[in-house]
Each structure stands twice: as structure tokens, then as C-alpha cells.
Design a protein around this motif. Structure first.
Motif, mmCIF file in Angstrom:
data_model
loop_
_atom_site.group_PDB
_atom_site.id
_atom_site.type_symbol
_atom_site.label_atom_id
_atom_site.label_comp_id
_atom_site.label_asym_id
_atom_site.label_seq_id
_atom_site.Cartn_x
_atom_site.Cartn_y
_atom_site.Cartn_z
ATOM 1 N N ALA A 1 -11.661 12.947 -77.754
ATOM 2 C CA ALA A 1 -12.777 12.152 -78.265
ATOM 3 C C ALA A 1 -12.824 10.786 -77.582
ATOM 4 O O ALA A 1 -13.903 10.280 -77.244
ATOM 5 N N LEU A 2 -11.649 10.184 -77.367
ATOM 6 C CA LEU A 2 -11.601 8.913 -76.625
ATOM 7 C C LEU A 2 -12.190 9.080 -75.229
ATOM 8 O O LEU A 2 -12.961 8.239 -74.765
ATOM 9 N N GLN A 3 -11.810 10.166 -74.575
ATOM 10 C CA GLN A 3 -12.315 10.429 -73.229
ATOM 11 C C GLN A 3 -13.828 10.618 -73.253
ATOM 12 O O GLN A 3 -14.532 10.127 -72.374
ATOM 13 N N GLY A 4 -14.334 11.323 -74.252
ATOM 14 C CA GLY A 4 -15.778 11.519 -74.370
ATOM 15 C C GLY A 4 -16.519 10.204 -74.533
ATOM 16 O O GLY A 4 -17.567 9.984 -73.915
ATOM 17 N N LEU A 5 -15.982 9.307 -75.352
ATOM 18 C CA LEU A 5 -16.610 7.994 -75.512
ATOM 19 C C LEU A 5 -16.485 7.185 -74.222
ATOM 20 O O LEU A 5 -17.435 6.507 -73.812
ATOM 21 N N GLN B 1 -21.165 5.637 -68.249
ATOM 22 C CA GLN B 1 -22.568 5.886 -67.899
ATOM 23 C C GLN B 1 -23.429 4.629 -68.036
ATOM 24 O O GLN B 1 -24.358 4.430 -67.272
ATOM 25 N N ARG B 2 -23.109 3.789 -68.995
ATOM 26 C CA ARG B 2 -23.918 2.569 -69.154
ATOM 27 C C ARG B 2 -23.296 1.353 -68.469
ATOM 28 O O ARG B 2 -23.786 0.251 -68.591
ATOM 29 N N GLY B 3 -22.223 1.590 -67.711
ATOM 30 C CA GLY B 3 -21.658 0.528 -66.892
ATOM 31 C C GLY B 3 -20.611 -0.335 -67.569
ATOM 32 O O GLY B 3 -20.199 -1.341 -67.009
ATOM 33 N N ALA B 4 -20.161 0.037 -68.738
ATOM 34 C CA ALA B 4 -19.115 -0.711 -69.440
ATOM 35 C C ALA B 4 -17.754 -0.215 -68.938
ATOM 36 O O ALA B 4 -16.993 0.437 -69.657
ATOM 37 N N LEU B 5 -17.470 -0.537 -67.679
ATOM 38 C CA LEU B 5 -16.310 0.053 -67.002
ATOM 39 C C LEU B 5 -14.971 -0.405 -67.576
ATOM 40 O O LEU B 5 -14.034 0.385 -67.654
ATOM 41 N N ASP B 6 -14.859 -1.676 -67.963
ATOM 42 C CA ASP B 6 -13.594 -2.141 -68.525
ATOM 43 C C ASP B 6 -13.256 -1.405 -69.822
ATOM 44 O O ASP B 6 -12.127 -0.967 -70.024
ATOM 45 N N SER B 7 -14.247 -1.267 -70.693
ATOM 46 C CA SER B 7 -14.030 -0.556 -71.953
ATOM 47 C C SER B 7 -13.743 0.920 -71.698
ATOM 48 O O SER B 7 -12.857 1.510 -72.326
ATOM 49 N N ALA B 8 -14.483 1.520 -70.771
ATOM 50 C CA ALA B 8 -14.265 2.923 -70.437
ATOM 51 C C ALA B 8 -12.861 3.129 -69.879
ATOM 52 O O ALA B 8 -12.175 4.096 -70.241
ATOM 53 N N LEU B 9 -12.426 2.225 -69.012
ATOM 54 C CA LEU B 9 -11.095 2.333 -68.416
ATOM 55 C C LEU B 9 -10.018 2.250 -69.491
ATOM 56 O O LEU B 9 -9.077 3.051 -69.499
ATOM 57 N N ALA B 10 -10.165 1.310 -70.421
ATOM 58 C CA ALA B 10 -9.167 1.158 -71.488
ATOM 59 C C ALA B 10 -9.090 2.423 -72.339
ATOM 60 O O ALA B 10 -7.989 2.890 -72.664
ATOM 61 N N LEU B 11 -10.231 2.992 -72.708
ATOM 62 C CA LEU B 11 -10.232 4.207 -73.526
ATOM 63 C C LEU B 11 -9.667 5.398 -72.761
ATOM 64 O O LEU B 11 -8.886 6.186 -73.303
ATOM 65 N N ASN B 12 -10.041 5.520 -71.485
ATOM 66 C CA ASN B 12 -9.552 6.648 -70.696
ATOM 67 C C ASN B 12 -8.054 6.532 -70.470
ATOM 68 O O ASN B 12 -7.328 7.529 -70.538
ATOM 69 N N ARG B 13 -7.584 5.318 -70.213
ATOM 70 C CA ARG B 13 -6.139 5.110 -70.032
ATOM 71 C C ARG B 13 -5.393 5.518 -71.306
ATOM 72 O O ARG B 13 -4.368 6.186 -71.249
ATOM 73 N N ARG B 14 -5.941 5.119 -72.458
ATOM 74 C CA ARG B 14 -5.309 5.477 -73.730
ATOM 75 C C ARG B 14 -5.313 7.004 -73.926
ATOM 76 O O ARG B 14 -4.335 7.569 -74.403
ATOM 77 N N ALA B 15 -6.401 7.655 -73.549
ATOM 78 C CA ALA B 15 -6.480 9.111 -73.665
ATOM 79 C C ALA B 15 -5.402 9.781 -72.808
ATOM 80 O O ALA B 15 -4.754 10.741 -73.255
ATOM 81 N N VAL B 16 -5.203 9.282 -71.600
ATOM 82 C CA VAL B 16 -4.154 9.831 -70.724
ATOM 83 C C VAL B 16 -2.781 9.615 -71.360
ATOM 84 O O VAL B 16 -1.942 10.519 -71.382
#
Length: 185
Positions: A58-62, A68-83
Motif C-alpha cells: 500500500a505504501l508503494q501504491g501511494l 505521478q504528481r511530482g512529489a518525488l521526495d515524499s514518494a522516495l520516502a514511502l518507497n524506501r520504507r516499503a523496501v
């Protein structure tokens, strides 16, 4: 219907919401997809706990929606946590950990962190190939992501190599299994 039968906080309802978010993503309705994925997170955390692989999904999905909307820092933090969650829950060398890491590598690439992206891409492809096969769709997708990364950062020879490997895997995926066996695969 599921929500009425099971209640709004049931993990099956969250899974259906996640699937609906993917439909919205394909239709380029990213705001709706992001809203759904935001609603999915607390349900998955309540149902499975914040250290479960399903919560990581679910974190990865968010993270994908935020990217997609360019919030790369937030996306990176969530994806890192998912990993991190998947590595702890399933093992650092698991298929799902590596698959999730492909998104992390792409985000590093988009932020200009080339060494991190390259290292993660290479590791993820190695694990995905070992856990599946060189012709698996997720391996092909990871190689296509790597090819785009190398092309964008001025490494055409490496981009071409990854593109060709992905194309060769796609061609082999269409060969029936008995023919692969005769070829020594």
C-alpha cells in the motif's frame, strides 16, 4: 458490495480499493487514485500492522501516485520504507523486495542520484532473475526501466544493452516451454 458486507475497514475492502486505484491510474485519474491509496493505508496498517508486506504494498501504491504528481521526495520516502518493510518481513533477497526496489531506483534516477539508482537497479534485476527467470515480465520491466535510466543519463551503450536484453526476454517468453527445454534453457 464488499464494503457493505464486510465493513469499511476490512482488508478485502482495502484490496478492492487498491485495485480501483490502479484502474484510475491507467485512466490517468491520479488524484482519485491517490485519494484511494491514502484511504487504503490505515486499513492495511490496522489489519496487518505497519511491518507487514501488504502494508508495504500500500505504501508503494501511494508512492507511485505521489511520483505521478511530482512529489518525488515524499514518494522516495514511502518507497524506501516499503523496501525496508519487505526486506525485514520477507528477506532482503526476496522477489517482492526487489520488485519494490525497482521503483526506488527509478525515484533515485529522477532525482539525479545516479550511483544509488544504478546500484539498486542492478541488484534488483539480479534478484528478480534469480527468483523468477530472465524472461519474467517483471525482469523485462526492470530492464526497460534501466534502459530508460541509462538513456536519460547519457549512457547509450548500457541503455542499448538493457533494451536488447528486455527484447530478447520478450521474444523468449512467447516460445512454448518444450521448445525452450530443447534449446537448453
Amino acid at each position: 458490495i464488499q464494503q457493505q458486507a464486510l465493513g469499511p475497514r476490512h482488508p478485502f475492502v482495502a484490496s478492492a480499493m487498491k485495485a480501483l486505484a490502479m484502474v484510475h491510474t491507467r485512466a490517468r485519474r491520479h488524484a482519485e487514485a491517490e485519494r484511494l491509496m491514502t484511504d487504503v493505508l490505515p486499513i492495511m496498517a490496522e489489519a496487518y500492522g505497519p511491518s507487514h508486506s501488504a502494508y508495504a504494498g500500500a505504501l508503494q501504491g501511494l508512492a507511485d501516485q505521489l511520483e505521478q504528481r511530482g512529489a518525488l521526495d515524499s514518494a522516495l520516502a514511502l518507497n524506501r520504507r516499503a523496501v525496508e518493510i519487505r526486506a525485514a518481513a520477507l528477506g532482503a533477497e526476496s522477489y517482492l523486495t526487489a520488485l519494490t526496489a525497482v521503483g526506488l531506483a527509478r525515484l533515485h534516477s529522477r532525482q539525479g542520484r545516479l550511483e544509488e539508482a544504478d546500484s539498486i537497479f542492478r541488484w534488483a534485476v539480479t534478484v528478480l532473475e534469480r527468483e523468477t527467470s530472465a524472461v519474467h515480465p517483471d525482469v523485462r520491466h526492470a530492464r526497460q526501466e534501466m534502459a530508460a535510466f541509462y538513456a536519460a543519463w547519457g549512457r547509450p551503450a548500457e541503455a542499448e544493452k538493457q533494451r536488447r536484453l528486455a527484447e530478447a526476454a520478450e521474444a523468449l517468453a512467447d516460445v512454448p516451454a518444450p521448445q525452450l527445454a530443447r534449446r537448453g534453457r
